[in-house]
Design a protein around this motif. Structure first.
Motif, PDB file in Angstrom:
ATOM      1  N   VAL A  94     -13.288 -11.217   0.989  1.00 52.10           N
ATOM      2  CA  VAL A  94     -13.163 -10.135   1.955  1.00 52.10           C
ATOM      3  C   VAL A  94     -14.226  -9.105   1.606  1.00 52.10           C
ATOM      4  CG1 VAL A  94     -11.727  -8.209   2.739  1.00 52.10           C
ATOM      5  CG2 VAL A  94     -10.712 -10.482   2.411  1.00 52.10           C
ATOM      6  N   ASP A  95     -15.076  -8.787   2.559  1.00 52.24           N
ATOM      7  CA  ASP A  95     -16.213  -7.898   2.310  1.00 52.24           C
ATOM      8  C   ASP A  95     -15.823  -6.452   2.610  1.00 52.24           C
ATOM      9  OD1 ASP A  95     -18.671  -6.807   1.836  1.00 52.24           O
ATOM     10  OD2 ASP A  95     -19.640  -7.638   3.619  1.00 52.24           O
ATOM     11  N   ALA A  96     -15.466  -5.728   1.567  1.00 50.75           N
ATOM     12  CA  ALA A  96     -15.131  -4.305   1.677  1.00 50.75           C
ATOM     13  C   ALA A  96     -15.387  -3.672   0.316  1.00 50.75           C
ATOM     14  CB  ALA A  96     -13.668  -4.114   2.095  1.00 50.75           C
ATOM     15  N   PRO A  97     -15.754  -2.389   0.285  1.00 55.49           N
ATOM     16  CA  PRO A  97     -16.110  -1.761  -0.995  1.00 55.49           C
ATOM     17  C   PRO A  97     -14.959  -1.671  -1.987  1.00 55.49           C
ATOM     18  CG  PRO A  97     -16.038  -0.140   0.787  1.00 55.49           C
ATOM     19  CD  PRO A  97     -15.971  -1.484   1.425  1.00 55.49           C
ATOM     20  N   ASN A  98     -13.730  -1.756  -1.512  1.00 50.76           N
ATOM     21  CA  ASN A  98     -12.572  -1.639  -2.406  1.00 50.76           C
ATOM     22  C   ASN A  98     -11.777  -2.936  -2.527  1.00 50.76           C
ATOM     23  OD1 ASN A  98     -11.890  -1.225   0.318  1.00 50.76           O
ATOM     24  ND2 ASN A  98     -10.046  -0.071  -0.183  1.00 50.76           N
ATOM     25  N   VAL A  99     -12.421  -4.074  -2.234  1.00 53.90           N
ATOM     26  CA  VAL A  99     -11.763  -5.377  -2.353  1.00 53.90           C
ATOM     27  C   VAL A  99     -12.579  -6.280  -3.276  1.00 53.90           C
ATOM     28  CG1 VAL A  99     -10.903  -7.437  -1.176  1.00 53.90           C
ATOM     29  CG2 VAL A  99     -10.805  -5.214  -0.021  1.00 53.90           C
ATOM     30  N   LYS A 100     -11.930  -6.816  -4.308  1.00 54.53           N
ATOM     31  CA  LYS A 100     -12.592  -7.736  -5.238  1.00 54.53           C
ATOM     32  C   LYS A 100     -12.102  -9.160  -4.977  1.00 54.53           C
ATOM     33  CE  LYS A 100     -13.827  -8.352 -10.096  1.00 54.53           C
ATOM     34  NZ  LYS A 100     -15.213  -7.855  -9.955  1.00 54.53           N
ATOM     35  N   ALA A 110      -5.242  -9.183   6.986  1.00 59.33           N
ATOM     36  CA  ALA A 110      -4.359  -8.067   6.651  1.00 59.33           C
ATOM     37  C   ALA A 110      -4.923  -7.260   5.487  1.00 59.33           C
ATOM     38  CB  ALA A 110      -2.971  -8.588   6.295  1.00 59.33           C
ATOM     39  N   THR A 111      -5.563  -7.944   4.541  1.00 56.91           N
ATOM     40  CA  THR A 111      -6.162  -7.251   3.404  1.00 56.91           C
ATOM     41  C   THR A 111      -7.320  -6.369   3.856  1.00 56.91           C
ATOM     42  OG1 THR A 111      -5.544  -9.057   1.919  1.00 56.91           O
ATOM     43  CG2 THR A 111      -7.277  -7.565   1.162  1.00 56.91           C
ATOM     44  N   LEU A 112      -8.170  -6.905   4.719  1.00 58.55           N
ATOM     45  CA  LEU A 112      -9.305  -6.119   5.218  1.00 58.55           C
ATOM     46  C   LEU A 112      -8.819  -4.903   6.000  1.00 58.55           C
ATOM     47  CD1 LEU A 112     -12.316  -5.703   5.647  1.00 58.55           C
ATOM     48  CD2 LEU A 112     -12.172  -7.258   7.625  1.00 58.55           C
ATOM     49  N   ALA A 113      -7.811  -5.085   6.841  1.00 63.12           N
ATOM     50  CA  ALA A 113      -7.287  -3.968   7.631  1.00 63.12           C
ATOM     51  C   ALA A 113      -6.716  -2.883   6.727  1.00 63.12           C
ATOM     52  CB  ALA A 113      -6.230  -4.464   8.605  1.00 63.12           C
ATOM     53  N   ALA A 114      -5.954  -3.293   5.717  1.00 64.77           N
ATOM     54  CA  ALA A 114      -5.342  -2.322   4.819  1.00 64.77           C
ATOM     55  C   ALA A 114      -6.385  -1.634   3.958  1.00 64.77           C
ATOM     56  CB  ALA A 114      -4.308  -3.018   3.938  1.00 64.77           C
ATOM     57  N   ALA A 115      -7.380  -2.386   3.504  1.00 64.74           N
ATOM     58  CA  ALA A 115      -8.434  -1.812   2.670  1.00 64.74           C
ATOM     59  C   ALA A 115      -9.262  -0.800   3.451  1.00 64.74           C
ATOM     60  CB  ALA A 115      -9.332  -2.911   2.128  1.00 64.74           C
ATOM     61  N   THR A 116      -9.492  -1.094   4.722  1.00 71.46           N
ATOM     62  CA  THR A 116     -10.246  -0.165   5.570  1.00 71.46           C
ATOM     63  C   THR A 116      -9.451   1.113   5.819  1.00 71.46           C
ATOM     64  OG1 THR A 116     -11.337  -2.032   6.668  1.00 71.46           O
ATOM     65  CG2 THR A 116     -11.395   0.090   7.803  1.00 71.46           C
ATOM     66  N   ALA A 117      -8.147   0.963   6.014  1.00 69.12           N
ATOM     67  CA  ALA A 117      -7.293   2.124   6.292  1.00 69.12           C
ATOM     68  C   ALA A 117      -6.978   2.925   5.035  1.00 69.12           C
ATOM     69  CB  ALA A 117      -5.993   1.664   6.945  1.00 69.12           C
ATOM     70  N   THR A 145      -7.272   2.873  -2.287  1.00 63.80           N
ATOM     71  CA  THR A 145      -6.525   1.795  -2.945  1.00 63.80           C
ATOM     72  C   THR A 145      -7.473   0.657  -3.286  1.00 63.80           C
ATOM     73  OG1 THR A 145      -4.544   2.350  -1.669  1.00 63.80           O
ATOM     74  CG2 THR A 145      -4.601   0.178  -2.701  1.00 63.80           C
ATOM     75  N   HIS A 146      -7.319   0.108  -4.483  1.00 65.12           N
ATOM     76  CA  HIS A 146      -8.127  -1.038  -4.891  1.00 65.12           C
ATOM     77  C   HIS A 146      -7.358  -2.328  -4.627  1.00 65.12           C
ATOM     78  CE1 HIS A 146     -10.555   1.621  -7.900  1.00 65.12           C
ATOM     79  NE2 HIS A 146     -10.882   1.825  -6.635  1.00 65.12           N
ATOM     80  N   VAL A 170       0.842  -1.205   0.000  1.00 59.95           N
ATOM     81  CA  VAL A 170       0.000   0.000   0.000  1.00 59.95           C
ATOM     82  C   VAL A 170       0.872   1.249   0.000  1.00 59.95           C
ATOM     83  CG1 VAL A 170      -1.687   1.316   1.328  1.00 59.95           C
ATOM     84  CG2 VAL A 170      -1.931  -1.166   1.121  1.00 59.95           C
ATOM     85  N   GLN A 171       1.927   1.241   0.807  1.00 67.02           N
ATOM     86  CA  GLN A 171       2.798   2.408   0.918  1.00 67.02           C
ATOM     87  C   GLN A 171       3.599   2.671  -0.353  1.00 67.02           C
ATOM     88  OE1 GLN A 171       5.098   1.556   4.445  1.00 67.02           O
ATOM     89  NE2 GLN A 171       3.259   1.514   5.752  1.00 67.02           N
TER      90      GLN A 171
END
Length: 365
Positions: A141-147, A121-128, A132-133, A104-105
């Motif tokens: 992983v259920d998040a608006p920016n995770v496929k 780790a993916t959910l935590a990073a996507a939330t933060a 980032t897609h 991410v960085q």
């Protein structure tokens, strides 16, 4: 497996990625990277080049499984779409979250993670980092920016089970997994049902060792790296009379291939990619077929969608119908498969695609 964005926004992300990357280079001496980072061969230059990063699970990159095929998808995107692609290789669980953070960085707008180990780790990073897609292979992983990129491997494994039951000479086949997890047991469920279907169609009684679908439990090695465990488990199956074996255990499966080769009369069904091509050539004589996931093409397509602003978080689900899963050719073992059996398999595949045969599993995506 966010809504559509304009080209201007995509370019803005690329420019931002470059600025962050420059800053990262300036700070490179402050702390070591947690893992080895590898780059795909460069195909074009340009300061606003789209970039993507991938993080492997603890199995490493050359696992002859989903890490390797996922990276091949990013390499293909590099070659065909001109992106900048790099991979951060995890060698233990301690590498996972730091590698996702490093990805991410990097400032890249797209991060690909591989396997259930990386879900948290993916959910935590996507939330933060909501701008980032992300995409994750073999996990939801259920998040608006995770496929999620998932595969209904039970459909192709059903065909493999039918095939195994059709070629066994001992009347016993077997399967085992690296861990009792949905992406693993999905293969085993399909394989079990395929054996049952063959028995029903032919009035036979081929026995499956290593997995009981009704109680969702069976034989597992407990990891995906220890080749010796695969050899030991497979030898146990061979001692019980099994002569066609499906390992669903990443690198551990190479131990199964080794035991099969040593035995002289046991065949292996590989998973994820075509084992005839990815395993050492010495194993080619014992690779009956492979239950393949077309991970690479899925990754390439999703990167293309992100580049043109059409990324969304709806899961990609690979099936027989869309070519996301399938059986590999029989290669040198084609003489072992009769024309009648091959015809039955082709007919079954058509029925699954048409929905007249439904392959079900508690782990179906």
């Amino acid at each position: 497996m966010t809504s559509r964005q304009g080209i201007g926004a995509a370019r803005a992300r690329r420019v931002a990625a470059v600025l962050v990357a420059v800053g990262a280079l300036a700070l490179a001496g402050c702390a070591p990277a947690p893992t080895t980072e590898q780059s795909a061969p460069a195909t074009q230059a340009g300061d606003d080049k789209y970039c993507a990063r991938m993080v492997t699970n603890s199995g490493g990159l050359e696992d002859r499984s989903f890490n390797q095929s996922s990276w091949e998808g990013l390499e293909k995107a590099q070659q065909e779409l001109g992106i900048d692609a790099q991979v951060l290789v995890s060698t233990s669980e301690n590498d996972l979250a730091p590698n996702v953070d490093q990805a991410v960085q990097s400032g890249c707008g797209f991060v690909l993670t591989v396997g259930y180990e990386l879900a948290q780790a993916t959910l935590a990073a996507a939330t933060a980092s909501p701008e980032t897609h992300f995409a994750i292979v073999d996990e939801t992983v259920d998040a608006p920016n995770v496929k999620p990129i998932v595969f209904d491997t039970a459909q192709a494994a059903y065909l493999a089970g039918y095939l195994a039951a059709g070629v066994t000479k001992t009347g016993k086949v077997a399967t085992f997994g690296g861990g009792n997890q949905p992406p693993v047991t999905l293969f085993m469920d399909g394989f079990s049902d395929g054996v049952d279907r063959y028995n029903a169609d032919h009035g036979s009684s081929v026995q499956l060792l290593g997995w009981n679908k009704s109680i969702q439990d069976g034989v597992f090695t407990g990891d995906f790296e220890d080749i010796n465990k695969g050899k030991t488990v497979t030898q146990s199956f061979i001692d019980q009379g099994a002569d066609v074996i499906l390992p669903v255990a990443g690198q551990v499966g190479e131990g199964a291939a080794s035991a099969a080769l040593d035995s002289g009369d046991v065949l292996i069904v590989w998973v994820d990619n075509d084992g005839y091509d990815t395993l050492p050539a010495e194993y080619r004589p014992i690779i009956l077929t492979s239950v393949m996931k077309n991970t690479g093409d899925a990754v390439t397509s999703i990167v293309g969608d992100d580049m043109d602003g059409s990324f969304d978080n709806s899961p990609y689900v690979g099936t027989l119908a869309n070519g996301g899963v399938g059986l590999a050719p029989y290669h040198s073992l084609e003489p072992e498969v009769t024309e009648a059996l091959d015809s039955e398999l082709k007919d079954l595949e058509k029925q699954i695609v048409a929905g007249t045969v439904v392959v079900q599993s508690p782990s179906t995506p």
